[in-house]
Design a protein around this motif. Structure first.
Motif, short mmCIF file in Angstrom:
data_model
loop_
_atom_site.label_atom_id
_atom_site.label_comp_id
_atom_site.label_asym_id
_atom_site.label_seq_id
_atom_site.Cartn_x
_atom_site.Cartn_y
_atom_site.Cartn_z
N ILE A 470 4.75 6.09 5.50
CA ILE A 470 5.74 6.17 4.44
C ILE A 470 6.92 5.24 4.73
O ILE A 470 7.43 4.55 3.84
N LEU A 490 12.47 9.05 -2.19
CA LEU A 490 11.42 9.20 -1.18
C LEU A 490 12.02 9.13 0.22
O LEU A 490 11.69 9.94 1.09
N THR A 529 6.82 15.37 -0.21
CA THR A 529 7.14 14.02 0.27
C THR A 529 5.91 13.12 0.18
O THR A 529 6.02 11.95 -0.22
N TYR A 533 5.43 9.77 -2.13
CA TYR A 533 4.89 8.51 -1.62
C TYR A 533 3.80 7.99 -2.54
O TYR A 533 3.78 6.80 -2.90
N ASN A 536 5.20 6.67 -5.73
CA ASN A 536 5.73 5.32 -5.52
C ASN A 536 4.62 4.28 -5.59
O ASN A 536 4.79 3.22 -6.20
N ARG A 537 3.49 4.59 -4.98
CA ARG A 537 2.36 3.66 -5.03
C ARG A 537 1.83 3.52 -6.46
O ARG A 537 1.41 2.43 -6.89
#
Length: 595
Positions: A470, A490, A529, A533, A536-537
């Motif tokens: 991360i 994040l 969390t 992540y 976000n990807r």
């Protein structure tokens, strides 16, 4: 009525644009697993799920399984569906071609698992358990046992189970009493009783292969004295056909809250013939292969239930007319607006949507990690992948099933009183989802596994591997203005994970209750969390899609859903961090007799 349509587009998006499934074809043994091949397989599985399995979901629940004199019959239509399932090769999709399997990557298996369980959880458990037995036997069985049993498990002619639990012992397998007596011919005679055995008896296959935990006469106490045995319902003949009936029989089936179309059995072993799998007194090592696969599989059940619940809630919210939008009529020509215009209904739908889409990405990434751990030529890459799998397994099992249950409840809430009515089908999701938080280790046990085993494992290396993954992403994208609104939350969430872990390191050695008291909260904190992540990807992939000017509405919806997750779901990490650092004193202060 409840609805389900396989989310092919979303699955393909994650496979191709988020985790880049094309990398699989570069791994030894997976050369044929090209994106086009995987796409075709997913599409065929979708047809099976929509047209065969989902129509049996409610009727199977209504009818349930039938037990009479040791014989179990599955609901109407299940035998025909299973025959079609096996003939289509779905039972051996990720099994070794040496034993008749198709040898496809675990990533593909995860995508299919979601669809199978979403369309019919009770049905999917039959082949799902068989695959777990296949995995345990393939890793720990002798060559003779592999040749005898694996081809039959791979082609679905035979099915498998795992027999762990006994009336007096569930999580604490060290209390196990089932005995195995050595015989002169090298086999063993097993006696004892196992309970809660999913698919322990049924009429779908010609034989059932039970993997049974038992104790040898001279075994040490506790879990160090447990061995694993293969105990078939019918003893195989030399030519591979079934022979005489073995001494293992179903004594009853449970009358359950949900998954009624899957037989949950009491299995009695009375001098049943079995063969040792792996080394004596090392049964837990072999069984954990099956249990870890099952835990990930149960996590996928949580995702599958959430997806079907979400789709059913959206369909109802679009059609149901009640009240007017707070900002003015949206259906001026009708008597009322569809309830999807109301903010609180949107809240419920967005919770479900943000979970299913983020969880799908996390699950398929874990599938990719399993393939890397199994097949990558570089030892360091295999080791890194395995570390991540170890960390994420309890997180996926517990968080996905907690959220599957929550999404099922939100679907009923969206339907209102009509959701409470059985004939509409959504209340079944609530009942079916509830078991996922219990079997293969309750979610509290998953949390203790995370804190007690996985965090300190290898000197904390596995935990650092996940945080490092991360951190690397954050460092790579922190300077991207488009990513700022996603990367910053994040990074803060990861800081809370580190802060909570530090608190435990400083306090749990002095008082072990601190670890127990924080375990569930820390698992949820780490799960959120990990989900952030993956979101976000997803956003990175969506921005690339927008740059290509291809299906803008699809990618914009992904980014909007990511914003919701960051703004309305991820902030839970703040309170979880506070709860962990509040310590265990308030949990343990009340005397037992005061409850």
């Amino acid at each position: 009525m409840a609805v389900y349509k396989a989310p092919i587009k979303d699955i393909q998006f994650v496979l191709n644009e988020v985790i880049d499934v094309s990398k699989l074809a570069k791994l030894p043994g997976y050369e044929d697993a090209t994106p086009d091949t995987i796409h075709a397989i997913v599409e065929e599985a979708a047809k099976l799920c929509e047209n065969v399995l989902f129509p049996l979901n409610r009727t199977g629940d209504e009818e349930g399984c039938h037990y009479e004199n040791g014989v179990v019959r599955t609901p109407k239509g299940f035998k025909e569906a299973y025959k079609q399932f096996a003939e289509g090769g779905w039972t051996g999709i990720t099994c070794d071609p040496e034993y008749g399997g198709q040898g496809l990557p675990a990533t593909v298996g995860f995508a299919l698992q979601e669809m199978f369980t979403a369309s019919n959880q009770a049905f999917a458990m039959y082949p799902g358990l068989s695959h777990g037995a296949y995995e345990a036997l393939s890793r720990h069985g002798s060559d003779e046992l592999k040749k005898r049993y694996l081809p039959k498990l791979a082609d679905g002619t035979w099915s498998g189970t795992m027999c762990l639990t006994e009336p007096h012992c569930g999580t604490d397998l060290g209390m196990l009493r089932t005995k195995a007596e050595p015989q002169a011919d090298g086999s063993y005679s097993l006696s004892g009783t196992k309970i809660f055995i999913s698919a322990g008896e049924h009429d779908l296959t010609e034989n059932i292969v039970h993997l049974v935990l038992a104790r040898l006469p001279d075994a040490p106490g506790g879990t160090k004295g447990i061995s694993l045995f293969i105990v078939p319902k019918f003893l195989p003949k030399a030519d591979g056909s079934v022979g005489e009936r073995n001494g293992i029989r179903c004594g009853a089936i449970e009358h359950k809250m949900g998954i009624k179309a899957n037989a949950t059995c009491v299995m009695n072993l009375d001098g049943a013939t079995g063969w040792l799998v792996g080394e004596a007194n090392k049964g837990m090592t072999a069984m954990f292969v099956m249990m870890n696969a099952a835990r990930l599989g149960v996590g996928m059940q949580g995702l599958g239930i959430a997806e079907t619940s979400y789709q059913s809630a959206v369909a109802y919210a679009r059609d149901r007319l009640q009240g007017r939008s707070l900002t003015g009529p949206k259906n001026a020509g009708g008597p009322a607006d569809p309830i999807i215009v109301h903010p609180d209904v949107r809240r419920m739908l967005m919770i479900q949507k943000s979970f299913t889409e983020g969880a799908r990405a996390l699950a398929l990434w874990v599938g990719m990690l399993i393939d890397e751990a199994h097949s990558h030529p570089d030892a360091a890459t295999r080791e890194a992948a395995d570390d991540l799998i170890q960390m994420l397994t309890p997180i996926i099992k517990a968080y996905f099933t907690d959220m599957g249950s929550e999404c099922a409840n939100l679907a009923v809430q969206t339907w209102g009183g009509h959701g409470f009515i059985r004939e509409n089908g959504v209340e079944q999701f609530v009942r079916d989802a509830r078991i996922t938080q219990l079997y293969e280790g309750t979610n509290g046990i998953q949390a203790l596994d995370l804190v007690g085993r996985k965090l300190p494992m290898k000197g904390g290396r596995a935990a650092q591997r996940l945080l490092g993954e991360i951190s690397g992403f954050i460092a790579q994208h922190k300077g991207n203005e488009k990513m700022k609104e996603f990367v910053e939350p994040l990074e803060k969430a990861m800081g809370r994970v580190q802060d909570s872990a530090l608190f435990l390191m400083q306090n749990a050695m002095k008082n072990p209750d601190e670890a127990g008291g924080a375990a569930s909260d820390l698992l949820r904190l780490m799960a959120l969390t990990a989900m952030a992540y993956m979101w976000n990807r997803i956003v990175v992939a969506s921005h690339k899609g927008l740059e290509a000017a291809n299906d803008n509405a699809f990618y914009e919806a992904k980014i909007a859903t990511a914003r919701f997750f960051m703004a309305r779901v991820l902030p839970q990490t703040v309170s979880l961090n506070h709860q962990i650092k509040a310590g265990a004193s308030t949990l343990m202060a009340l005397p037992a007799e005061a409850f």
